[in-house]
Design a protein around this motif. Structure first.
Motif, PDB file in Angstrom:
ATOM      1  N   VAL A 128      71.523  23.777  53.255  1.00 58.72           N
ATOM      2  CA  VAL A 128      71.099  25.140  53.480  1.00 58.72           C
ATOM      3  C   VAL A 128      71.930  26.147  52.605  1.00 58.72           C
ATOM      4  CG1 VAL A 128      70.824  26.874  55.121  1.00 58.72           C
ATOM      5  CG2 VAL A 128      70.515  24.686  55.956  1.00 58.72           C
ATOM      6  N   ASP A 129      71.279  26.897  51.742  1.00 59.66           N
ATOM      7  CA  ASP A 129      71.824  27.966  50.965  1.00 59.66           C
ATOM      8  C   ASP A 129      70.624  29.007  50.696  1.00 59.66           C
ATOM      9  OD1 ASP A 129      73.798  29.230  49.279  1.00 59.66           O
ATOM     10  OD2 ASP A 129      72.393  28.253  47.591  1.00 59.66           O
ATOM     11  N   PRO A 130      71.261  30.228  51.075  1.00 63.15           N
ATOM     12  CA  PRO A 130      72.316  30.686  51.559  1.00 63.15           C
ATOM     13  C   PRO A 130      72.957  30.247  52.952  1.00 63.15           C
ATOM     14  CG  PRO A 130      71.116  32.494  51.888  1.00 63.15           C
ATOM     15  CD  PRO A 130      70.387  31.478  51.299  1.00 63.15           C
ATOM     16  N   PHE A 131      74.343  30.327  53.175  1.00 63.79           N
ATOM     17  CA  PHE A 131      74.731  30.007  54.710  1.00 63.79           C
ATOM     18  C   PHE A 131      73.937  31.051  55.784  1.00 63.79           C
ATOM     19  CE2 PHE A 131      78.439  29.727  57.877  1.00 63.79           C
ATOM     20  CZ  PHE A 131      77.931  28.467  58.166  1.00 63.79           C
ATOM     21  N   LEU A 132      73.650  30.578  56.860  1.00 60.52           N
ATOM     22  CA  LEU A 132      72.801  31.208  57.681  1.00 60.52           C
ATOM     23  C   LEU A 132      73.262  32.054  58.764  1.00 60.52           C
ATOM     24  CD1 LEU A 132      69.857  28.601  58.252  1.00 60.52           C
ATOM     25  CD2 LEU A 132      70.003  30.608  56.705  1.00 60.52           C
ATOM     26  N   VAL A 133      74.967  32.056  58.805  1.00 59.76           N
ATOM     27  CA  VAL A 133      75.530  32.676  59.949  1.00 59.76           C
ATOM     28  C   VAL A 133      76.661  33.543  59.509  1.00 59.76           C
ATOM     29  CG1 VAL A 133      77.314  32.119  61.604  1.00 59.76           C
ATOM     30  CG2 VAL A 133      75.617  30.300  61.139  1.00 59.76           C
ATOM     31  N   GLY A 134      76.714  34.829  60.133  1.00 63.45           N
ATOM     32  CA  GLY A 134      77.583  35.735  59.728  1.00 63.45           C
ATOM     33  C   GLY A 134      78.052  36.400  60.898  1.00 63.45           C
ATOM     34  N   HIS A 135      78.589  37.586  60.598  1.00 57.62           N
ATOM     35  CA  HIS A 135      79.356  38.365  61.574  1.00 57.62           C
ATOM     36  C   HIS A 135      79.136  39.827  61.077  1.00 57.62           C
ATOM     37  CE1 HIS A 135      81.989  38.359  58.156  1.00 57.62           C
ATOM     38  NE2 HIS A 135      82.727  39.495  58.725  1.00 57.62           N
ATOM     39  N   LYS A 136      79.643  40.570  62.006  1.00 55.94           N
ATOM     40  CA  LYS A 136      79.672  42.213  61.873  1.00 55.94           C
ATOM     41  C   LYS A 136      80.883  42.677  61.468  1.00 55.94           C
ATOM     42  CE  LYS A 136      75.877  43.969  64.984  1.00 55.94           C
ATOM     43  NZ  LYS A 136      75.770  44.804  65.853  1.00 55.94           N
ATOM     44  N   GLU A 137      80.720  43.100  60.114  1.00 55.64           N
ATOM     45  CA  GLU A 137      82.165  43.766  59.887  1.00 55.64           C
ATOM     46  C   GLU A 137      82.704  44.863  60.586  1.00 55.64           C
ATOM     47  OE1 GLU A 137      81.885  44.235  55.522  1.00 55.64           O
ATOM     48  OE2 GLU A 137      81.823  42.278  55.013  1.00 55.64           O
ATOM     49  N   SER A 138      81.798  45.404  61.390  1.00 60.24           N
ATOM     50  CA  SER A 138      82.287  46.733  61.919  1.00 60.24           C
ATOM     51  C   SER A 138      83.023  46.400  63.366  1.00 60.24           C
ATOM     52  CB  SER A 138      81.297  47.727  62.236  1.00 60.24           C
ATOM     53  OG  SER A 138      80.218  47.093  62.923  1.00 60.24           O
ATOM     54  N   GLN A 139      82.884  45.174  63.788  1.00 62.81           N
ATOM     55  CA  GLN A 139      83.589  44.600  65.003  1.00 62.81           C
ATOM     56  C   GLN A 139      84.926  44.048  64.654  1.00 62.81           C
ATOM     57  OE1 GLN A 139      81.852  44.942  67.927  1.00 62.81           O
ATOM     58  NE2 GLN A 139      80.486  46.038  66.723  1.00 62.81           N
ATOM     59  N   LEU A 147      82.109  28.247  46.951  1.00 64.73           N
ATOM     60  CA  LEU A 147      82.368  27.058  47.023  1.00 64.73           C
ATOM     61  C   LEU A 147      81.276  25.984  47.334  1.00 64.73           C
ATOM     62  CD1 LEU A 147      84.469  24.741  46.333  1.00 64.73           C
ATOM     63  CD2 LEU A 147      85.298  25.174  48.723  1.00 64.73           C
ATOM     64  N   LEU A 148      80.629  26.190  48.656  1.00 66.77           N
ATOM     65  CA  LEU A 148      79.349  25.680  49.270  1.00 66.77           C
ATOM     66  C   LEU A 148      78.442  25.473  47.946  1.00 66.77           C
ATOM     67  CD1 LEU A 148      77.957  24.150  51.466  1.00 66.77           C
ATOM     68  CD2 LEU A 148      77.292  26.617  52.224  1.00 66.77           C
ATOM     69  N   LYS A 149      78.046  26.604  47.324  1.00 68.97           N
ATOM     70  CA  LYS A 149      76.932  26.721  46.503  1.00 68.97           C
ATOM     71  C   LYS A 149      77.304  25.805  45.160  1.00 68.97           C
ATOM     72  CE  LYS A 149      75.258  31.370  47.143  1.00 68.97           C
ATOM     73  NZ  LYS A 149      74.889  32.715  46.426  1.00 68.97           N
ATOM     74  N   GLU A 150      78.528  25.823  44.849  1.00 67.19           N
ATOM     75  CA  GLU A 150      78.867  24.816  43.764  1.00 67.19           C
ATOM     76  C   GLU A 150      78.842  23.454  43.934  1.00 67.19           C
ATOM     77  OE1 GLU A 150      82.756  26.081  42.628  1.00 67.19           O
ATOM     78  OE2 GLU A 150      82.146  27.962  42.177  1.00 67.19           O
ATOM     79  N   LYS A 151      79.323  23.068  45.545  1.00 66.68           N
ATOM     80  CA  LYS A 151      79.135  21.877  45.574  1.00 66.68           C
ATOM     81  C   LYS A 151      77.882  21.098  46.004  1.00 66.68           C
ATOM     82  CE  LYS A 151      83.701  21.506  48.146  1.00 66.68           C
ATOM     83  NZ  LYS A 151      84.258  20.102  47.938  1.00 66.68           N
ATOM     84  N   ILE A 152      76.713  22.051  46.432  1.00 65.57           N
ATOM     85  CA  ILE A 152      75.449  21.645  46.364  1.00 65.57           C
ATOM     86  C   ILE A 152      74.934  21.457  45.081  1.00 65.57           C
ATOM     87  CG2 ILE A 152      73.146  22.724  47.100  1.00 65.57           C
ATOM     88  CD1 ILE A 152      74.387  24.051  49.520  1.00 65.57           C
ATOM     89  N   LEU A 153      75.132  22.141  44.038  1.00 66.48           N
ATOM     90  CA  LEU A 153      74.637  22.074  42.545  1.00 66.48           C
ATOM     91  C   LEU A 153      75.305  20.759  42.009  1.00 66.48           C
ATOM     92  CD1 LEU A 153      75.051  25.592  41.069  1.00 66.48           C
ATOM     93  CD2 LEU A 153      72.856  24.317  41.658  1.00 66.48           C
ATOM     94  N   THR A 154      76.375  20.562  42.179  1.00 65.70           N
ATOM     95  CA  THR A 154      76.908  19.121  42.092  1.00 65.70           C
ATOM     96  C   THR A 154      76.480  18.140  42.809  1.00 65.70           C
ATOM     97  OG1 THR A 154      79.138  20.187  41.710  1.00 65.70           O
ATOM     98  CG2 THR A 154      79.141  17.789  41.916  1.00 65.70           C
ATOM     99  N   TYR A 155      75.897  18.110  43.953  1.00 66.00           N
ATOM    100  CA  TYR A 155      75.416  16.947  44.638  1.00 66.00           C
ATOM    101  C   TYR A 155      74.183  16.901  44.124  1.00 66.00           C
ATOM    102  CZ  TYR A 155      72.525  14.862  48.090  1.00 66.00           C
ATOM    103  OH  TYR A 155      71.720  13.993  48.668  1.00 66.00           O
ATOM    104  N   LYS A 156      73.418  17.908  43.883  1.00 67.47           N
ATOM    105  CA  LYS A 156      71.942  17.702  43.284  1.00 67.47           C
ATOM    106  C   LYS A 156      72.050  17.023  42.101  1.00 67.47           C
ATOM    107  CE  LYS A 156      69.716  21.429  46.121  1.00 67.47           C
ATOM    108  NZ  LYS A 156      68.984  22.794  45.956  1.00 67.47           N
ATOM    109  N   LYS A 157      73.000  17.564  41.143  1.00 70.91           N
ATOM    110  CA  LYS A 157      73.218  16.859  39.805  1.00 70.91           C
ATOM    111  C   LYS A 157      73.302  15.485  40.027  1.00 70.91           C
ATOM    112  CE  LYS A 157      74.483  21.123  37.189  1.00 70.91           C
ATOM    113  NZ  LYS A 157      75.698  21.685  36.601  1.00 70.91           N
TER     114      LYS A 157
END
Length: 63
Positions: free
Chosen positions: A14-25, A47-57
């Motif tokens: 999964v890219d982009p990562f689907l979980v986040g946070h509220k910066e105001s909290q 780093l996750l994007k790079e690892k996904i691309l490496t895996y796909k290659k």
């Protein structure tokens, strides 16, 4: 969720990562503003994007 993905036959990521946070909290665990984590999260996502691309290659998976 990890076990469901692991048990599935799909090897997709999964890219982009689907979980986040509220910066105001404030962090309920560490007692700092969530903005403290912004750069850490961006770095982890990159780093996750790079690892996904490496895996796909390596696995010859289309982008």
């Amino acid at each position: 969720m990890d076990e469901i993905l692991f048990a599935s036959r799909s090897q997709s990521s999964v890219d982009p990562f689907l979980v986040g946070h509220k910066e105001s909290q404030q962090s309920t665990i560490w007692g700092v503003e969530n903005t403290h984590y912004t750069d850490l999260i961006k770095g982890s996502n990159q780093l996750l994007k790079e690892k996904i691309l490496t895996y796909k290659k390596i696995a010859s998976v289309p982008n």
